[in-house]
Design a protein around this motif. Structure first.
Motif, PDB file in Angstrom:
ATOM      1  N   LEU A 119       0.827  -1.189   0.000  1.00 39.26           N
ATOM      2  CA  LEU A 119       0.000   0.000   0.000  1.00 39.26           C
ATOM      3  C   LEU A 119       0.872   1.253   0.000  1.00 39.26           C
ATOM      4  O   LEU A 119       1.896   1.309   0.699  1.00 39.26           O
ATOM      5  N   SER A 120       0.457   2.256  -0.740  1.00 33.96           N
ATOM      6  CA  SER A 120       1.095   3.562  -0.651  1.00 33.96           C
ATOM      7  C   SER A 120       0.617   4.261   0.626  1.00 33.96           C
ATOM      8  O   SER A 120      -0.280   3.766   1.327  1.00 33.96           O
ATOM      9  N   LYS A 121       1.204   5.400   0.917  1.00 36.84           N
ATOM     10  CA  LYS A 121       0.791   6.180   2.083  1.00 36.84           C
ATOM     11  C   LYS A 121      -0.702   6.507   2.013  1.00 36.84           C
ATOM     12  O   LYS A 121      -1.428   6.389   3.007  1.00 36.84           O
ATOM     13  N   GLU A 122      -1.149   6.894   0.825  1.00 37.49           N
ATOM     14  CA  GLU A 122      -2.554   7.270   0.652  1.00 37.49           C
ATOM     15  C   GLU A 122      -3.472   6.054   0.794  1.00 37.49           C
ATOM     16  O   GLU A 122      -4.546   6.137   1.406  1.00 37.49           O
ATOM     17  N   GLU A 123      -3.057   4.923   0.247  1.00 31.61           N
ATOM     18  CA  GLU A 123      -3.866   3.707   0.350  1.00 31.61           C
ATOM     19  C   GLU A 123      -3.940   3.208   1.786  1.00 31.61           C
ATOM     20  O   GLU A 123      -4.976   2.716   2.241  1.00 31.61           O
ATOM     21  N   ALA A 124      -2.836   3.358   2.520  1.00 31.13           N
ATOM     22  CA  ALA A 124      -2.843   2.966   3.927  1.00 31.13           C
ATOM     23  C   ALA A 124      -3.827   3.830   4.714  1.00 31.13           C
ATOM     24  O   ALA A 124      -4.519   3.329   5.614  1.00 31.13           O
ATOM     25  N   LYS A 125      -3.904   5.108   4.382  1.00 33.94           N
ATOM     26  CA  LYS A 125      -4.843   6.011   5.048  1.00 33.94           C
ATOM     27  C   LYS A 125      -6.294   5.612   4.781  1.00 33.94           C
ATOM     28  O   LYS A 125      -7.176   5.810   5.617  1.00 33.94           O
ATOM     29  N   GLU A 126      -6.547   5.055   3.609  1.00 31.67           N
ATOM     30  CA  GLU A 126      -7.905   4.603   3.298  1.00 31.67           C
ATOM     31  C   GLU A 126      -8.291   3.416   4.167  1.00 31.67           C
ATOM     32  O   GLU A 126      -9.453   3.262   4.553  1.00 31.67           O
ATOM     33  N   SER A 133       2.238   6.588   8.131  1.00 35.07           N
ATOM     34  CA  SER A 133       3.061   5.649   7.360  1.00 35.07           C
ATOM     35  C   SER A 133       3.616   6.318   6.116  1.00 35.07           C
ATOM     36  O   SER A 133       3.059   7.300   5.612  1.00 35.07           O
ATOM     37  N   LEU A 134       4.719   5.757   5.651  1.00 30.49           N
ATOM     38  CA  LEU A 134       5.252   6.105   4.339  1.00 30.49           C
ATOM     39  C   LEU A 134       4.787   5.086   3.311  1.00 30.49           C
ATOM     40  O   LEU A 134       4.641   5.401   2.127  1.00 30.49           O
ATOM     41  N   ALA A 135       4.591   3.863   3.765  1.00 30.85           N
ATOM     42  CA  ALA A 135       4.068   2.762   2.952  1.00 30.85           C
ATOM     43  C   ALA A 135       3.647   1.670   3.917  1.00 30.85           C
ATOM     44  O   ALA A 135       3.984   1.709   5.110  1.00 30.85           O
ATOM     45  N   ALA A 136       2.913   0.700   3.424  1.00 26.34           N
ATOM     46  CA  ALA A 136       2.416  -0.355   4.312  1.00 26.34           C
ATOM     47  C   ALA A 136       2.149  -1.623   3.528  1.00 26.34           C
ATOM     48  O   ALA A 136       2.066  -1.604   2.293  1.00 26.34           O
TER      49      ALA A 136
END
Length: 395
Positions: A119-126, A133-136
């Protein structure tokens, strides 16, 4: 005379009793537990996570049993109407230096055939709106359950199959005979052809009763938790939230865990316990303490991880330090948002070389088997471990 006798009424011992009853319905099976209830220690005080197996070395017992156990446990819960939830978890990188380690975890998950996605930072936030996070990595097969309830169902089924399960029955000595073993307890003596040691925090000492010297000693580590206040549970309400593990420290680090009762636990830190069943900071047992302090492996571990250990102890006594570690994952958490909750004790096998035993340790002997290291993910893996033991015993 029993055909099989199991020492230990935690989730691994109870699963083994159930598996033996299924494989050998005509054999006499006995299980002895020193406490008044089943799953009184590691099983009943763990975080309730149904693990995926993403972290474990491909081909290891942990990887194999966890993956098989995850599927078997979910099926078992469905079959017996035990409440569980496959909520997934996110492993989040919060610093640039963690990104390569996150990538390595992803590759290991792929190698272990785990259903995961980067997941990108934005996808992790979703997925988790409050996470930093920076990534997940999203691990889809991770879940939660009440393992004490699972263990009690194992016990119920084993009894229905004809096994004798006795509580308040502490094994004090074991004598080897030409036919097997005689187990001396605080109640009476029991004869058995085959002995299975699932004594958890005392598995090494039980092995020593029959002259087996395991290649590792149990060193107890207490995991201390806080939990989010009810009005703040929304901060970690969708999945479990884990950091990228520090490769220089042998534990996963503090994380947020949804529990099946709706609460959210935060932790654990990992501190040396001065008692094998020491759930409180003040718990102390002289024999357990000396057992650790006189063990060369402990001092070798301390030299290697001394700084990390001191940080863990400081966090044990300082709520502000504990909260600061939580804020790396969820910056909105404050000291007033968390309150102390129960602790657990991990039975960790430590080698004389100072290295933690990284895999399940099962020692085969004539007419006996000793499970001398079964930390997390043993609860997730319990059905798979029980079946493996049942397949390995000699009748």
């Amino acid at each position: 005379m029993y055909d099989f006798t199991i020492i230990g009424g935690g989730i691994v011992g109870l699963s083994t009793a159930m598996a033996l009853g299924q494989k050998y319905p005509d054999k006499k099976i006995l299980l002895l537990e020193k406490e008044a209830s089943w799953a009184a220690h590691q099983t009943g005080n763990n975080s309730g996570v149904i693990h995926s197996g993403i972290y474990y070395k491909p081909g290891s017992y942990k990887a194999k049993f966890c993956r098989e156990g995850n599927n078997a446990l979910v099926e078992f819960c469905q079959q017996h109407n035990i409440n569980y939830e496959i909520c997934g978890k996110v492993i989040v990188a919060t610093e640039q230096e963690e990104l390569p380690r996150l990538e390595n975890i992803y590759k290991r998950g792929v190698a272990n055939n785990i259903d995961i996605s980067m997941l990108s930072k934005e996808e992790a936030k979703e997925v988790e709106p409050h996470v930093n996070s920076l990534a997940a990595i999203l691990v889809k097969s991770t879940g939660i359950v009440d393992y004490k309830q699972v263990a009690e169902k194992y016990a119920e089924l084993a009894i229905k199959q004809g096994a004798d399960l006795f509580n308040n029955c502490r094994v004090t000595d074991i004598k080897e005979t030409s036919e097997g073993y005689v187990l001396i307890t605080n109640k009476e003596e029991y004869q058995t052809r085959f002995l299975i040691n699932c004594a958890g925090l005392f598995s090494d000492r039980v092995a020593q009763l029959v002259g087996v010297k395991p290649p590792a000693k149990i060193v107890p580590f207490r995991g201390e938790y806080y939990e989010l206040t009810p009005e703040k549970r929304y901060l970690a309400s969708n999945t479990l939230i884990y950091p990228v593990p520090n490769p220089n420290f042998p534990f996963l680090g503090v994380h947020f865990t949804k529990m099946i009762d709706g609460s959210v636990h935060a932790g654990p830190n990992a501190v040396l316990s001065f008692k094998r069943e020491g759930y409180y900071k003040t718990d102390f047992n002289l024999k357990d303490f000396l057992d650790t302090m006189t063990y060369p492996g402990f001092w070798k571990l301390s030299v290697k991880h001394g700084v990390d250990g001191i940080q863990e102890m400081a966090r044990s006594w300082s709520k502000s330090l504990f909260v600061a570690s939580l804020q790396r994952l969820i910056p909105e958490v404050s000291a007033k948002d968390v309150v102390p909750t129960h602790a657990g004790v991990r039975a960790q096998a430590l080698g004389n070389n100072g290295k933690l035993v990284d895999d399940f340790l099962i020692i085969d002997r004539p007419q006996a088997m000793h499970v001398c290291n079964a930390p997390s993910p043993a609860a997730t893996s319990s059905i798979a471990i029980g079946k493996a033991i049942a397949n390995r015993v000699t009748v």
